[in-house]
Design an enzyme around this catalytic site. Sequence first.
Site, PDB file in Angstrom:
ATOM      1  NE  ARG A   1      -4.245  -1.505   0.159  1.00  0.00           N
ATOM      2  CZ  ARG A   1      -4.341  -2.589  -0.625  1.00  0.00           C
ATOM      3  NH1 ARG A   1      -3.384  -2.888  -1.488  1.00  0.00           N
ATOM      4  NH2 ARG A   1      -5.412  -3.357  -0.564  1.00  0.00           N
TER       5      ARG A   1
ATOM      6  CG  HIS B   1      -2.778  -1.007  -6.777  1.00  0.00           C
ATOM      7  ND1 HIS B   1      -3.162  -0.363  -5.635  1.00  0.00           N
ATOM      8  CD2 HIS B   1      -2.828  -2.333  -6.463  1.00  0.00           C
ATOM      9  CE1 HIS B   1      -3.436  -1.236  -4.681  1.00  0.00           C
ATOM     10  NE2 HIS B   1      -3.241  -2.446  -5.162  1.00  0.00           N
TER      11      HIS B   1
ATOM     12  CD  GLU C   1      -2.486   3.040  -5.473  1.00  0.00           C
ATOM     13  OE1 GLU C   1      -3.570   2.510  -5.777  1.00  0.00           O
ATOM     14  OE2 GLU C   1      -1.553   2.422  -4.970  1.00  0.00           O
TER      15      GLU C   1
HETATM   16  C1  DGY Z   1      -5.421  -6.408  -2.816  1.00  0.00           C
HETATM   17  O1  DGY Z   1      -6.063  -7.418  -3.098  1.00  0.00           O
HETATM   18  O2  DGY Z   1      -5.424  -5.922  -1.687  1.00  0.00           O
HETATM   19  C2  DGY Z   1      -4.661  -5.787  -3.937  1.00  0.00           C
HETATM   20  O3  DGY Z   1      -3.819  -4.784  -3.523  1.00  0.00           O
HETATM   21  C3  DGY Z   1      -5.627  -5.234  -4.957  1.00  0.00           C
HETATM   22  O4  DGY Z   1      -6.195  -4.090  -4.419  1.00  0.00           O
END
Ligand code: DGY
Length: 323
Positions: free
Chosen positions: A236, A284, A265
């Site tokens: 993240r 991402h 983002e």
């Molecule tokens: C998750 O599954 O948490 C990935 O980062 C996709 O958002």
Amino acid sequence: MKVFVTRVIPAEGRQLMIEAGLEVREWKEKRGLSQKELISNTQDCHALLSVGTRLDKEFLQASAHLKVIALHSVGYDNVDVKTATALGIPIGNTPGVLSGATADTAFLLMLATSRKAFYMHKSIIKGEWGFFDPTADLGIELRGKTLGVFGLGKIGLEMAKCCAAAFGMQVIYHNRRKNEAAEKEVSARWVSFDELLEQSDVLTVHTALTSETRGKFDWSAFTKMKPRSIFINTARGEIHNEGDLLRALEEKQIWGAGLDVTNPEPMRSDHPLLNMPNVSVLPHIGSATEETRAAMSVLAAKNIIAGLKGEQIPFIVNPGVYK
Ligand code: DGY
């Protein structure tokens, strides 16, 4: 029974819900919903399948009738889980199925960064592939180096296995709790957070976003890292401080960075990190393979179906809801 789905999901998951006799209503617009739209679309539905949508206290209180909420992600940092539990709403996620794909993305970013691959690709497009200079655009090698994993869970272990197999990298890690199975599998060694910073040649982040990990990689952390180290984050964006990361790269506190997640983002297209030779950024896409996204949609659908049958959902984030 009706399910509202906040974005179009792979056919595999949708089909499973239809075969279970559910009416599936997908939000088809190529933009996220506003809070108002989310609340109004969910009002006459019994379940919600949420793809990357923030589910805060206000939304949950307005949607307390929902029998189940299934997330199309493993991460649940964008959900107020405490409120959902208090309201008796089970929250499901999609663990395990995206570990390989996300680790592949971390590996890709590590290798691309170490050889300045994204930057060199852009230089060809700009017509800069000219005179061969044996001293220019040099990368660094990964063989025999030390991989530091911050958060050695399922995804971190997949990354560690790839790095050990491909480059014979030694693995050190920092977790709150030791991962003894992973220690055996990749001969990983637990170290303190400061030791992780000081000893890693590549430091890769695979932890959840929590109040403890938010902003963990800041200026003070980057200055403890090796000047020839690479920082990778596929977890993240809020776990690193992007301004501090930029400064650490500019002032050569660290050598390079590979990011699949940014803060915020989307990253703005003129962000200075995008023009640095030793930086690779992706939008991402950690779990973005056909196989993984299909598997995620199936797990999310299984959570919805079980929740609507009044059964315990198989991939539960807040088991306390059943107590
Ligand atoms: C998750 O599954 O948490 C990935 O980062 C996709 O958002």
